[in-house]
Write a protein that holds these residues in place. Structure first.
Motif, PDB file in Angstrom:
ATOM      1  N   GLY A 210       0.661  -1.053   0.547  1.00 52.80           N
ATOM      2  CA  GLY A 210      -0.401  -0.273   0.102  1.00 52.80           C
ATOM      3  C   GLY A 210       0.388   0.883  -0.257  1.00 52.80           C
ATOM      4  O   GLY A 210       0.846   2.565   0.010  1.00 52.80           O
ATOM      5  N   GLU A 211       2.144   1.042  -0.228  1.00 54.62           N
ATOM      6  CA  GLU A 211       3.278   2.244   0.067  1.00 54.62           C
ATOM      7  C   GLU A 211       3.746   2.613  -1.747  1.00 54.62           C
ATOM      8  O   GLU A 211       3.157   1.489  -2.639  1.00 54.62           O
ATOM      9  N   LEU A 212       4.370   3.312  -1.867  1.00 52.73           N
ATOM     10  CA  LEU A 212       5.179   4.086  -3.132  1.00 52.73           C
ATOM     11  C   LEU A 212       6.425   2.269  -2.949  1.00 52.73           C
ATOM     12  O   LEU A 212       6.649   2.607  -2.196  1.00 52.73           O
ATOM     13  N   SER A 213       5.843   1.593  -4.387  1.00 52.12           N
ATOM     14  CA  SER A 213       6.815   0.515  -4.205  1.00 52.12           C
ATOM     15  C   SER A 213       7.112  -0.041  -5.847  1.00 52.12           C
ATOM     16  O   SER A 213       6.172   1.188  -6.494  1.00 52.12           O
ATOM     17  N   TYR A 214       8.193  -0.109  -5.624  1.00 54.43           N
ATOM     18  CA  TYR A 214       8.566  -0.962  -6.786  1.00 54.43           C
ATOM     19  C   TYR A 214       9.331  -2.645  -6.973  1.00 54.43           C
ATOM     20  O   TYR A 214      10.180  -2.790  -5.829  1.00 54.43           O
ATOM     21  N   GLU A 215       9.157  -3.461  -7.805  1.00 55.02           N
ATOM     22  CA  GLU A 215       9.566  -4.661  -7.715  1.00 55.02           C
ATOM     23  C   GLU A 215      10.306  -4.576  -8.776  1.00 55.02           C
ATOM     24  O   GLU A 215      10.440  -4.347 -10.079  1.00 55.02           O
ATOM     25  N   ILE A 216      12.001  -4.847  -8.012  1.00 55.33           N
ATOM     26  CA  ILE A 216      12.528  -4.957  -9.129  1.00 55.33           C
ATOM     27  C   ILE A 216      13.618  -6.738  -9.179  1.00 55.33           C
ATOM     28  O   ILE A 216      14.043  -7.284  -8.307  1.00 55.33           O
ATOM     29  N   ALA A 217      13.633  -7.054 -10.530  1.00 54.63           N
ATOM     30  CA  ALA A 217      13.174  -8.113 -10.733  1.00 54.63           C
ATOM     31  C   ALA A 217      15.143  -8.282 -11.725  1.00 54.63           C
ATOM     32  O   ALA A 217      15.172  -7.675 -12.893  1.00 54.63           O
ATOM     33  N   THR A 218      15.704  -9.484 -11.052  1.00 55.74           N
ATOM     34  CA  THR A 218      17.203  -9.056 -11.623  1.00 55.74           C
ATOM     35  C   THR A 218      17.485 -10.844 -11.405  1.00 55.74           C
ATOM     36  O   THR A 218      17.189 -11.554 -10.767  1.00 55.74           O
ATOM     37  N   PRO A 219      18.587 -11.165 -12.880  1.00 54.33           N
ATOM     38  CA  PRO A 219      18.933 -12.477 -13.284  1.00 54.33           C
ATOM     39  C   PRO A 219      19.620 -12.872 -11.473  1.00 54.33           C
ATOM     40  O   PRO A 219      20.363 -12.121 -10.865  1.00 54.33           O
TER      41      PRO A 219
END
Length: 396
Positions: A210-219
């Motif tokens: 529910g907050e400002l959020s980024y999901e970051i995917a990397t190999p």
């Protein structure tokens, strides 16, 4: 050890070195919380929650199920397995989806992203990832053999981290990137691919807190390096690693469901207040006809509500039964049960969600929960969204 090996994320050793206590999720071991010297587990959980709400937190979400779906009929497949429409999703955008079985009952959920015209990335629950791959393949190989689409499980191929909180963008802006992270260029429920601090990444602007959020995917081979980079970049903002229990409380404060907690194999999208996610335009999808059966739309079905205990410090136990009359002689008539229950340090009170007969029409009523001995806890039926119902915090 050979029959059921423990699965570890790329950051497992970091969690271990920083005092994580563990929670089994499927075959994975996930960090439950990170108690510091002199802290109880509850102290640690409260500290992690408040860090996400007030500053910034970092979660290892690598166990999240990831399935790549590619081919000319990829969009058609998604329209058939999800209750809502995905063929209309634009490239670079993400959409939350619900999945039912043939009986019309919820079996999984998650955010699916359109990477290209014929290429999607489906996110599933951590515990359901393997089952959903098998489920999709079963339909493709037995019922929809004419569909031209490949389904590939890629959960282990990607490390994925959620950076969440009011200062999340501030931390990411410190790192060199060819991705414009500004709110104008990178809207909520969008996706971008590029580099971050030299690491190849896919970034999703989605939020389970529910907050400002980024999901970051990397190999996965880059996972530990990127985690260390994010922790270092967030030092001035007091970035805090948070575990699965803090995540559960954060999502409960927002009224977000968890498959397997708010569902038990007999719950429909309508029961959990998600009729908006059931398409009225699509001619067919798995479970559509079952969902139209009279008994699944009848009055009096258990519906998802929030619970605010009359004593704000009293935390109801998970699974506690609500009864029609706490003064009745045994056996008492039960009208529902608690699905999730926590103490919210944000709101400084206990919060819970429950499935209660005809619950949505009964908001404002007080319900009794008999516990062990002669103890009875009373709670008011309220909206399951306890915090920021307008979604302003995640849309900044």
């Amino acid at each position: 050890e050979l029959f059921l090996p423990v699965r570890r994320t790329a950051v497992f050793d970091w969690h271990k070195q920083h005092g994580a206590t563990w929670e089994p999720v499927g075959q994975w071991r996930r960090a439950y919380c990170y108690p510091q010297t002199g802290e109880t587990r509850q102290d640690a959980i409260n500290r992690e929650i408040l860090a996400v709400r007030n500053q910034v937190g970092l979660l290892d979400a690598s166990t999240l199920g990831k399935i790549e779906i590619k081919g000319p009929d990829a969009a058609r497949l998604l329209d058939l397995v999800y209750t809502n429409m995905f063929s209309t999703l634009k490239v670079g955008k993400a959409r939350y989806g619900l999945m039912m079985n043939e009986m019309g009952f919820l079996m999984d959920d998650g955010v699916t992203v359109r990477l290209g015209d014929d290429h999607f990335l489906m996110h599933t629950t951590s515990g359901g990832a393997d089952n959903i791959v098998a489920w999709l393949e079963e339909w493709l190989q037995t019922e929809w053999t004419s569909l031209k689409v490949f389904v590939t499980a890629v959960t282990e191929q990607w490390s994925q981290f959620a950076i969440a909180g009011p200062h999340a963008r501030t931390v990411l802006d410190k790192l060199d990137s060819d991705i414009d992270l500004s709110p104008e260029a990178f809207e909520f429920m969008s996706y971008r691919e590029g580099t971050l601090a030299g690491y190849p990444v896919r970034i999703f602007r989605i939020s389970f807190s529910g907050e400002l959020s980024y999901e970051i995917a990397t190999p996965s081979g880059y996972g530990r390096g990127l985690w260390d980079t994010l922790m270092l970049a967030g030092k001035a903002e007091r970035i805090t690693p948070y575990g699965t229990e803090a995540l559960h409380v954060l999502r409960a404060e927002k009224g977000f469901i968890v498959i397997g907690d708010e569902t038990d194999g007999t719950v429909t999208p309508h029961d959990v207040g998600m009729s908006w996610a059931v398409s009225k335009k699509k001619p067919d999808f798995i479970g559509k006809r079952s969902l139209e059966q009279a008994f699944l739309a009848s009055e009096g079905r258990k519906q998802l509500v929030g619970l605010a205990t009359i004593d704000p410090q009293e935390v109801l136990p998970d699974g506690a039964y609500a009864v029609a009359d706490a003064n009745a002689t045994a056996p008492m008539k039960t009208i529902g049960h608690v699905t999730s229950s926590y103490f919210s340090p944000t709101l400084q009170r206990s919060i819970a969600m429950a499935l209660i007969e005809g619950g949505q029409a009964r908001l404002g009523e007080t319900v009794s929960f008999p516990l062990e001995g002669d103890k009875v806890v009373e709670a008011k039926l309220v909206s399951p969204v306890f915090l920021d119902a307008e979604g302003k915090r995640q849309n900044v």
